[in-house]
Design a protein around this motif. Structure first.
Motif, PDB file in Angstrom:
ATOM      1  N   GLY A  96     -25.972   0.164  37.815  1.00 47.13           N
ATOM      2  CA  GLY A  96     -25.949  -0.283  36.431  1.00 47.13           C
ATOM      3  C   GLY A  96     -27.190  -1.068  36.055  1.00 47.13           C
ATOM      4  N   LEU A  97     -27.600  -1.967  36.941  1.00 47.16           N
ATOM      5  CA  LEU A  97     -28.779  -2.785  36.664  1.00 47.16           C
ATOM      6  C   LEU A  97     -30.043  -1.938  36.644  1.00 47.16           C
ATOM      7  CD1 LEU A  97     -30.079  -5.502  36.172  1.00 47.16           C
ATOM      8  CD2 LEU A  97     -30.119  -5.895  38.651  1.00 47.16           C
ATOM      9  N   ASP A  98     -30.150  -0.990  37.570  1.00 47.59           N
ATOM     10  CA  ASP A  98     -31.337  -0.119  37.606  1.00 47.59           C
ATOM     11  C   ASP A  98     -31.455   0.688  36.320  1.00 47.59           C
ATOM     12  OD1 ASP A  98     -32.016  -1.024  40.090  1.00 47.59           O
ATOM     13  OD2 ASP A  98     -31.295   0.724  41.186  1.00 47.59           O
ATOM     14  N   LYS A 154     -25.089   3.314  30.035  1.00 47.22           N
ATOM     15  CA  LYS A 154     -24.164   4.040  30.900  1.00 47.22           C
ATOM     16  C   LYS A 154     -24.908   5.147  31.636  1.00 47.22           C
ATOM     17  CE  LYS A 154     -20.333   1.999  29.480  1.00 47.22           C
ATOM     18  NZ  LYS A 154     -19.542   1.117  30.395  1.00 47.22           N
ATOM     19  N   TRP A 155     -24.758   5.180  32.960  1.00 48.23           N
ATOM     20  CA  TRP A 155     -25.369   6.252  33.751  1.00 48.23           C
ATOM     21  C   TRP A 155     -24.267   7.000  34.487  1.00 48.23           C
ATOM     22  CZ3 TRP A 155     -25.600   6.912  39.199  1.00 48.23           C
ATOM     23  CH2 TRP A 155     -26.393   7.996  39.619  1.00 48.23           C
ATOM     24  N   PHE A 187     -25.520   1.303  19.923  1.00 52.60           N
ATOM     25  CA  PHE A 187     -25.662   2.630  20.520  1.00 52.60           C
ATOM     26  C   PHE A 187     -25.296   2.596  22.001  1.00 52.60           C
ATOM     27  CE2 PHE A 187     -28.553   1.948  17.062  1.00 52.60           C
ATOM     28  CZ  PHE A 187     -28.475   3.104  16.305  1.00 52.60           C
ATOM     29  N   ILE A 188     -24.950   3.764  22.511  1.00 53.92           N
ATOM     30  CA  ILE A 188     -24.753   3.938  23.951  1.00 53.92           C
ATOM     31  C   ILE A 188     -25.901   4.783  24.475  1.00 53.92           C
ATOM     32  CG2 ILE A 188     -23.336   4.988  25.749  1.00 53.92           C
ATOM     33  CD1 ILE A 188     -20.886   4.240  24.120  1.00 53.92           C
ATOM     34  N   ALA A 189     -26.660   4.215  25.397  1.00 52.27           N
ATOM     35  CA  ALA A 189     -27.716   4.961  26.075  1.00 52.27           C
ATOM     36  C   ALA A 189     -27.086   5.590  27.310  1.00 52.27           C
ATOM     37  CB  ALA A 189     -28.865   4.036  26.466  1.00 52.27           C
ATOM     38  N   LEU A 190     -26.956   6.892  27.302  1.00 51.57           N
ATOM     39  CA  LEU A 190     -26.292   7.618  28.386  1.00 51.57           C
ATOM     40  C   LEU A 190     -27.312   8.368  29.220  1.00 51.57           C
ATOM     41  CD1 LEU A 190     -23.740   8.803  29.773  1.00 51.57           C
ATOM     42  CD2 LEU A 190     -23.762  10.600  28.005  1.00 51.57           C
ATOM     43  N   GLY A 191     -27.399   8.007  30.504  1.00 52.37           N
ATOM     44  CA  GLY A 191     -28.257   8.714  31.439  1.00 52.37           C
ATOM     45  C   GLY A 191     -27.412   9.617  32.313  1.00 52.37           C
TER      46      GLY A 191
END
Length: 241
Positions: A96-98, A154-155, A187-191
């Motif tokens: 999560g931190l990365d 979120k990844w 927003f949700i940044a989704l990786g």
């Protein structure tokens, strides 16, 4: 049910080694077979009575003595019962931190200021209310004006089938409530895929876009963003892209 299915797999996997339990010349379990059994028990980090009964009944039906393998699994689980949980927490926290760091670097520091970066610290169920807010709260600087924007990171390591869950129901509701309460575009940044620090794909999803956090990838693809591009916030439209 998933745990039971995997227990079945574990029992089948150790079948080739179970006969050794009854042999005086081979009183100990084959190490690989033992690890398969332990892995099954560790699916939910707890060797439940239901799982134990299932393994015992299955081994008995095969005509073998289950007690040695049961006792060995319990012995090893007891010696390391806290380790799987701690390691899982550490791995998830690091991932999560990365990914958060990856997202932060997409905001040009000449134009964006980080106002808050959630730390998600807690103890015995106690945590700051801000822990429930999006991971990042930033401001776009344009002259002497400031425009706030919030991002939850979120990844996901992969996509299962054609659908993806980018948050829990409760999380999506909280982020939507945060946007309504603060009037901050959120927003949700989704990786997806690759690694947290270098995902294969990136999507920027407005929290108001969906009612449910499980969506078909056809719906998610419209929010795709090139990995090698910095973020741009259109303050007039309230869009992050």
């Amino acid at each position: 049910m998933l745990a039971i299915v995997l227990i079945i797999f574990g029992v089948v996997a150790i079948g080739s080694g179970i006969w050794m339990l009854g042999s005086e010349s081979s009183p100990s379990l084959d190490q690989k077979s033992l690890e398969n059994a332990k892995a099954s028990a560790l699916i939910d980090a707890n060797f439940t009575a239901k799982e134990e009964t299932f393994i015992r009944d299955t081994v008995i039906q095969s005509g073998n003595d289950p007690e040695k393998i049961i006792s060995k699994i319990k012995e090893d689980l007891k010696a390391s019962e806290d380790e799987p949980k701690d390691e899982l927490i550490d791995v998830n926290a690091k991932a999560g931190l990365d990914f958060e760091k990856f997202i932060v670097m997409k905001f040009n520091k000449d134009y964006f200021v980080i106002k808050q970066w959630a730390g998600d610290k807690f103890v015995e169920g106690r945590y700051a209310e801000s822990t429930l807010d999006p991971d990042l709260q930033l401001e776009l600087k344009l002259g002497n004006k400031r425009y706030p924007v919030a991002v939850e990171c979120k990844w996901r390591s992969n996509i299962k089938g054609d659908f993806i869950r980018f948050a829990s129901d409760g999380q999506l509701e909280r982020y939507q409530a945060f946007e309504t309460r603060t009037k901050i575009p959120t927003f949700i940044a989704l990786g997806v895929g690759g690694s947290p620090s270098s995902p294969d794909a990136l999507y920027i999803i407005p929290v108001s876009a969906f009612k449910k956090p499980i969506q078909h990838m056809d719906n998610i693809n419209k929010y795709w963003k090139p990995i090698d591009k910095d973020f741009f916030f259109d303050q007039e439209k309230g869009e992050l892209r």
